[in-house]
Every structure is written in C-alpha cells, then in structure tokens.
Design a protein around this motif. Structure first.
Motif, mmCIF file in Angstrom:
data_model
loop_
_atom_site.group_PDB
_atom_site.id
_atom_site.type_symbol
_atom_site.label_atom_id
_atom_site.label_comp_id
_atom_site.label_asym_id
_atom_site.label_seq_id
_atom_site.Cartn_x
_atom_site.Cartn_y
_atom_site.Cartn_z
ATOM 1 N N ALA A 1 5.772 45.244 -15.419
ATOM 2 C CA ALA A 1 5.424 44.866 -16.787
ATOM 3 C C ALA A 1 6.210 43.641 -17.240
ATOM 4 C CB ALA A 1 5.678 46.041 -17.733
ATOM 5 N N VAL A 2 7.506 43.615 -16.938
ATOM 6 C CA VAL A 2 8.326 42.464 -17.323
ATOM 7 C C VAL A 2 7.852 41.213 -16.599
ATOM 8 C CG1 VAL A 2 10.657 41.500 -17.252
ATOM 9 C CG2 VAL A 2 10.327 43.882 -17.913
ATOM 10 N N THR A 3 7.518 41.366 -15.314
ATOM 11 C CA THR A 3 7.017 40.219 -14.549
ATOM 12 C C THR A 3 5.692 39.707 -15.123
ATOM 13 O OG1 THR A 3 8.078 41.073 -12.548
ATOM 14 C CG2 THR A 3 6.330 39.432 -12.253
ATOM 15 N N LEU A 4 4.840 40.642 -15.548
ATOM 16 C CA LEU A 4 3.527 40.261 -16.065
ATOM 17 C C LEU A 4 3.654 39.525 -17.401
ATOM 18 C CD1 LEU A 4 0.431 40.495 -15.685
ATOM 19 C CD2 LEU A 4 0.543 42.656 -16.938
ATOM 20 N N LEU A 5 4.533 40.015 -18.285
ATOM 21 C CA LEU A 5 4.655 39.416 -19.616
ATOM 22 C C LEU A 5 5.639 38.266 -19.655
ATOM 23 C CD1 LEU A 5 4.739 42.651 -21.821
ATOM 24 C CD2 LEU A 5 2.784 41.152 -21.399
ATOM 25 N N GLY A 6 6.554 38.251 -18.713
ATOM 26 C CA GLY A 6 7.603 37.256 -18.755
ATOM 27 C C GLY A 6 8.869 37.832 -19.344
ATOM 28 N N PRO A 7 10.034 37.505 -18.782
ATOM 29 C CA PRO A 7 11.286 38.119 -19.251
ATOM 30 C C PRO A 7 11.612 37.818 -20.707
ATOM 31 C CG PRO A 7 11.724 36.266 -17.781
ATOM 32 C CD PRO A 7 10.245 36.520 -17.716
ATOM 33 N N GLY A 8 11.198 36.703 -21.242
ATOM 34 C CA GLY A 8 11.513 36.375 -22.619
ATOM 35 C C GLY A 8 10.670 37.106 -23.634
#
Length: 763
Positions: free
Chosen positions: A215-222
C-alpha cells in the motif's frame, strides 16, 4: 454378537428411563462444555468478538487529502475496502473534559469496519451536527446519547446520537486521538487538519506487513501519514482484560474435570444397579468379554447419541437463548476455531465416556455368577457409636439413619462427595471473581485508585492559583500535586513511569500490599510490574535515569498499580525536586467526598476555571470488566447444570441401594414417610458436606488464582475479594434444599413399592 445385541435391546426396553437419563446426562454435559467454550471465547477475547461482528478491517491507512486512496483496493489479498472516509482533527469538550479526536465522515452503515452501536442511534441526515462516539472516548468524556459536545475556541456544538464499539485502537489521552463518526458535511466544517482514512480487510491476516508495504509503495511514502493494524488493536484490548481473563480460562479445565467425574459416576451407578442382571448373564453362559462388550457398546451408543443431540441443539438454537449467553454463542459461532471446537468437545467427551465405561465394564466382567452373594453382605453397615448415641437421645430415627446412610460407605460416599463438591467449588471461585469486580467499583481506594479525578492546568495558571481553585469546591476533599515522567531502567532496556505525587507533609494515600509508605527522602513505592522488570524486592535500592539525570530511590513498599502494567515507581514530589529543582506540578489528583458525582464536580471545576483546566476521570480497570458479570452468571449456570447431573446420579444410586433395606426398615416399624425422610436426609447431608468442602477450599483457591493473575498483569497480589458470608450461606441453603427437593419424589415412590417388588430387587 447376536445374543449380545438381543440382550442390549431387551435391557434398553426394560430400562428406558435409565437409558434416557444417560443420553440426557451426556447431552447436558456436552452442552455445558460447548457453552463454556463459547463463554470463555466471549469473555477472554472481547476484541475478537467486536472484530468479528463488525467485519473489522485488518489495516487502517491514513493519508493526505490529495492521495488517491481508491487504488488500495488493487492491493493483493484485499477482499474488501472501507472508505476512503474524509477525516479532520479537532478537540471536543464535555462536562469539563477535553479530548483530541478524529472526526470521520461516513454515510450509512458500511459492510467492512462497521461500528457496533452500544447505545443510542446511528447518524441521521436530519441531524447534521449529530455524531457517534467510540465507546472508550465516550467513557473518557462521560458522554451519553443526548449530550452536547463543544468545540473549544468556536461556537460550534455537536450532539451525541450514539455510542459504538470498534475494533480499532482505543482512545488514549495524550497518545492517540479518539474516534468520532460524523456526516461528511460536518467533517468539512471543521477547521482542523484534514485527511482521509481507508480500511483494508485481508484474505490472510498474517500478511498484514506485506500488505502495508504494498500500500505504501502504491501510494508513495509521502502520502501515508499513519498506519494502524489489527495486531496492535488486539494487543491493547486484550491487555485491559488480563485481570480475570486467565482466571475465567481455568474454568474450562475445571468444567471438563467436573463433567468427566459426573459421567463416570453416572456410569458406575448404572452398572452397580445391574449387578444382578450381570450375574444372571454369566450363569446362562455369557463370558466376561461379552459382558464387557455389552456395557461398552451400550454406553458408547448412548454417549454418541447425547453428544450429537447437544451439538445439534447448541449449533441450531444456542444463539437464540435470551441474554448474554445467547450473544456469546452467536459470537462464538463466528470466531476462528469454532468448527474445530464444535467437533473436538463432543469427540473428547465420547472418548472419555468410552474409557470410563471400559473401566467400569471390566469391573462388571469380574462379577461372580452367583447373585445371592450380594444379599449376604451387610446391607446398611453397622451403626456407628455416634449414630447409636443419637438414637439413644431419642432424636428422630429418620434423620439419624439418613445421616448414617450418607456416610456409612466411606469410599463410595467420598467419591460422591468429591464429584459434587467440584462444580460447587468452581461456583465459589466464580462468585469470588464477581466480588472482586464489585470491589473495584465500590472501594477503588483500596485498589490503587484513591483519586477520582486528574486535573491538568494551562500554563497561564500558577500552582497556588490551581490549588486555591480546586480547594474552593466543597466536594474536593484533598488535592495532591504531582508529575509523571518517563524514566529508563538500568541498562536503558525499558521505559517505566516515574511519578511524584503529594508532598512529605501531605503524602498521597497509596494502596500498599506490602511494606510501608514512603515517608523519608529518596523513599518510593513500586508496582509489581516494576519489581518483576528489575527483578528486585521491597527494600532494594534502584537507579533509574530521567533524561540525563540519575535518580536513586529506596523501594520501601509495593503498591497496587492498575496503570501501565504496574511498571510504575512513585515517590513524593519533594523527592523529585531535590534532583530536579525546576520540576513543578504538571497534574493534580483529586480525592472527592463520599457520594460525590465525578462528572458534576468536573463540570463545576471547568466552569470555575473558565476552561483553563482539563479534568479527566481516573480510569478504573473494572469498567472494562463489567461485562464479565453476565459471563460469570453464565458460568455459574453451566456449573450448576453439571452439579445437577451429579446430584441426580447420587439420588438414583441412593434410592436403588435403599430398596435393599426397604424390608428391614418396614419390619422395624418405619412408615413410608419415615423411609422417604431417610433418603431425603442422606441426600441433603451429602449436599451440605459438599458445599462446606467447596466453601472451605474454594475461597482460598479463588484468592490464589485472582492474586496470581494480578501478579502476572503487573497489578500485584492483594486484589482478591471473597464472597460475602451471606452469599455463601445462600449457596449452601440452595444446594441443600434443592437436593432435598429433587430426592423427595423418587424416594417417596421407592418407599411405597410393593413387598413383592422389593423381594425381587434383593433376590
């Protein structure tokens, strides 16, 4: 084999009542164990109950308002998605208590992550400012449906429509915001920092970390601002119920042993009643192996039928039982492992019955093929000196003979007494658990909760101003200034809470279970959790670190500490100031007058301070344990059913053995009413002895169990409360009168049997 089956069929036709009793007894025991399993799952894992009923999300991901959270539905192993819901941070106030909250905009009742209404009603578009509070937040705010919340700094108000349970992490003042469900329009009107939250329900909960990474990879860490998962919420929720959770779990083993002994007694009594038939079978040519197979096949078939009956009834109708017992079964049916338990419990019961039947049947195979030998044995046993003396004093013969009959056969009488005493003993332990919960509510000052309110003041108020303001309220008996800081243990391997409460002139009234109060400089009291963490005892000196400064304290007592797992060390505020001169009071603990309403006092103090102080109720561990009262009632009902089965078995054995003495009793001039009184008295004496043994052993056992759980949870020993003498007397009276009432009818029928029937029974 054909002869065996024909005899079993003939025996079944002749003794339909006994066969029905075995089936019903087995069904009752299996049902009791299944209900106990449901109750234990319901009581010891409330978070799992809420999570199952609400179809909770395994992961909640908070993101910024610009993130496209709808893409999270494409993550592998995601079965359903809750949201995304708009959120806003805010502060609300109720009755003088403030809390930071997260307003979550929601429409309707979602299928995933569905809040479970505990009281009130759900959001209504007709009430745009209506909100629903998460239950832990509602308790902290003392808020109920119909109350009004204010938003400090604005003229806005919110109306509480309902209170709901959620499987998400709970509200924690200063650490985690509370959860408030509102309509999206109400969230957009909030000036606080906005965002959105999305819940993910996974196919495999064990892959939570992997799903979060995807999920973090999909949305981006920021884009991700916060992540909470189900393991965290479960750990926090279960930690709050450790006080009695393991104690209740022990009832499973106790109920199993009690049920096992009840089955063994029922089978043994039935085989003893067939000794004459067994002798006849051997006389006509049956071998010992055939006799063993007859009884083994019969009782295994009865046990199997009873187990299947109980399983079907519990599975089909258990959830329809009114009250908490039905709720427990309904929740249990949706918990993981339900199917395995539904099969394992009946199978284990049938296997045990087969084992006990095999042992009893083997003994039946050793019966000699001479039925007349039994009649030659002493029927009632020789009267003891005490019984003869009682008769000499002209005491009623029925009472004396009944007492003698209850305890004349010592091995058999002791076995019956032990089987009946075990469920009664467990009932005494359950009553002790109830009394301990009541003690937390009625006498919190004895359990480390001397203060009812905690006050924190704004920086604009000085310490003298705050003390004067609090002391002006007539409901405040004492004000104890204090401070709580995080400290590191030696080696800096763990964090504990260091508290400075009260002063040396006006010390804080800690609840001590060991040692003495801290009076002198550098003296402190510590909770059980801290003593275990440092592996020290009362009397030790410990060195802890506060910031960069060491603090050396002498532990002179062990206090009962319900907070922070007992990892708390407390001293006076003066002692802390010696090493930290600039340290001032950060909080004030208030002791209220007896009968004072904490909610009302909090509102009065907040109003008098014009909102410059924040007042919170001191959390009571019993608040989370209150639902266990209904579970304790269910446990007592299950144990009472097991005790009833054993009591009926004992009555049947006593009546059957009394038939052999019937001719002798009538020959000496006793009337049927007196003969009935003998059996009733024998049963009542057995029940009285069992309940006395249960009380004598159950009270210290309950103390040991509850204090052991208190030590394991960090609270410490000294919290157990025995049932009142009135409750124990009520249990004793109910057991004796109930036993006498159950024995009256079969005893009266046996006493009025015809002489011809009596002769055939002893032939």
């Amino acid at each position: 084999m054909r002869a065996t089956l024909r005899w079993a069929h003939a025996d079944l036709r002749t003794h339909r009542g006994e066969a029905l009793f075995i089936v019903l007894a087995t069904a009752g025991i299996v049902a009791s164990l299944l209900l106990a399993t449901a109750l234990f799952g319901y009581a010891t894992n409330p978070w799992q109950r809420v999570f199952t009923q609400s179809q909770g999300a395994h992961v909640w991901i908070h993101t910024g308002p610009s993130a496209d959270a709808r893409e999270l539905a494409e993550v592998d192993d995601v079965t359903s998605v809750a949201g995304p819901y708009p959120t806003a941070a805010a502060t609300v106030e109720s009755r003088g208590t403030r809390a930071s909250v997260e307003l979550r905009g929601i429409v309707g009742r979602p299928a995933t992550g569905r809040p479970l209404l505990a009281s009130g009603r759900w959001l209504d578009p007709a009430a745009p400012d209506g909100v629903v509070l998460e239950s832990s937040l509602a308790r902290a705010l003392w808020a109920e449906p119909g109350d009004t919340l204010t938003v400090p700094g604005t003229a806005r108000t919110l109306t509480v429509l309902g209170v709901a349970d959620s499987a998400e992490p709970r509200y924690s003042p200063g650490e985690r915001s509370g959860l408030v469900w509102a309509l999206p329009s109400a969230v957009r009107q909030t000036d606080g920092r906005g965002g959105q939250v999305t819940g993910l329900r996974l196919t495999d909960p064990g892959d939570t970390n992997y799903a979060v990474q995807r999920a973090v990879t999909l949305l981006g860490p920021g884009a991700v601002t916060d992540v909470s998962h189900w393991q965290q919420a479960r750990s926090e929720a279960q930690g709050g119920n450790r006080l009695l959770g393991q104690v209740l779990g022990l009832f499973g083993l106790g109920a199993l042993v009690a049920a096992a002994l009840a089955v063994h007694g029922a089978i043994g009594t039935r085989i003893r009643g067939h000794l004459r038939d067994i002798s006849v079978l051997k006389a006509i040519g049956f071998t010992p192996g055939q006799v063993v197979r007859i009884f083994l096949l019969q009782h295994v078939a009865f046990a199997f039928l009873g187990a299947v009956l109980a399983t079907v009834v519990i599975q089909a109708l258990g959830s329809r039982v009114p009250g908490r017992l039905g709720d427990a079964v309904g929740v249990w049916q949706g918990l993981p492992g339900h199917t395995a338990a539904l099969l394992a419990v009946p199978v284990a019961a049938v296997l045990f019955i087969a084992a006990t039947t095999g042992l009893a049947a083997w003994r039946a195979g050793q019966v000699p093929p001479v039925p007349g030998l039994r009649a030659g044995a002493p029927l009632g046993g020789r009267l003891s000196g005490l019984a003869r003396g009682a008769l000499g004093l002209r005491l009623p013969s029925a009472l004396v003979l009944g007492w003698h009959k209850a305890f004349s056969r010592r091995p058999r009488s002791l076995a019956t007494l032990a089987r009946l005493a075990l469920p009664l003993l467990l009932i005494v332990v359950a009553m002790s658990a109830w009394s301990t919960i009541d003690r937390f509510h009625s006498r919190p000052d004895q359990l480390g909760l001397a203060a009812a309110l905690t006050v924190r003041a704004d920086e604009t108020l000085t310490d003298p101003d705050v003390r004067a303001l609090l002391a002006r309220n007539p409901q405040v008996d004492a004000v104890h200034p204090g401070v709580e800081v995080a400290a590191l243990v030696p080696g800096q391997t763990g964090t504990i809470a260091l508290r400075g409460l009260g002063t040396q002139k006006d010390p804080y009234p800690f609840s001590l279970a060991e040692g003495r109060a801290a009076r002198g400089p550098d003296e402190a009291v510590a909770g059980q959790g801290l003593l275990d963490l440092l592996d020290v005892r009362v009397g030790a000196w410990v060195r802890i670190t506060v910031g960069a400064e060491p603090q050396i304290l002498h532990i002179v007592g062990r206090s009962i500490e319900p907070e922070n797992g007992g990892r708390v060390i407390s001293t006076s505020l003066d002692t802390l100031r010696e090493n930290h001169p600039g340290l001032g009071p950060a909080l004030y603990q208030l002791q209220l007058s007896p009968g004072a309403d904490p909610q009302r006092v909090a509102a009065e103090l907040t109003e008098a301070a014009h909102g410059d102080i924040s007042v919170h109720a001191v959390p009571n561990p019993a608040d989370g344990l209150s639902p266990l009262r209904g579970v304790v009632v269910g446990l007592i009902a299950v144990l009472a059913l097991i005790g009833l089965i054993e009591l009926l078995t004992a009555i049947g054995g006593t009546v059957r053995e009394g038939e052999r003495d019937l001719l002798a009793l009538k020959a000496i001039g006793l009337t049927p009413r007196q003969i009935t009184a003998i059996t009733v008295t024998a049963t009542g004496c057995t029940a009285l002895a069992a309940v006395l043994v249960a009380a004598a052993l159950g009270v210290p056992l309950a103390h040991w169990l509850i204090d052991a759980q208190g030590r394991s949870s960090g609270i410490g020993a000294g919290i157990a409360q025995a049932p009142s003498p009135g409750l124990l007397l009520l249990l004793c009276t109910a057991a004796v009168l109930g036993a006498a009432a159950l024995a009256a009818l079969p005893a009266a029928r046996s006493a009025r049997r015809r002489l011809a029937d009596t002769l055939s029974a002893v032939a």
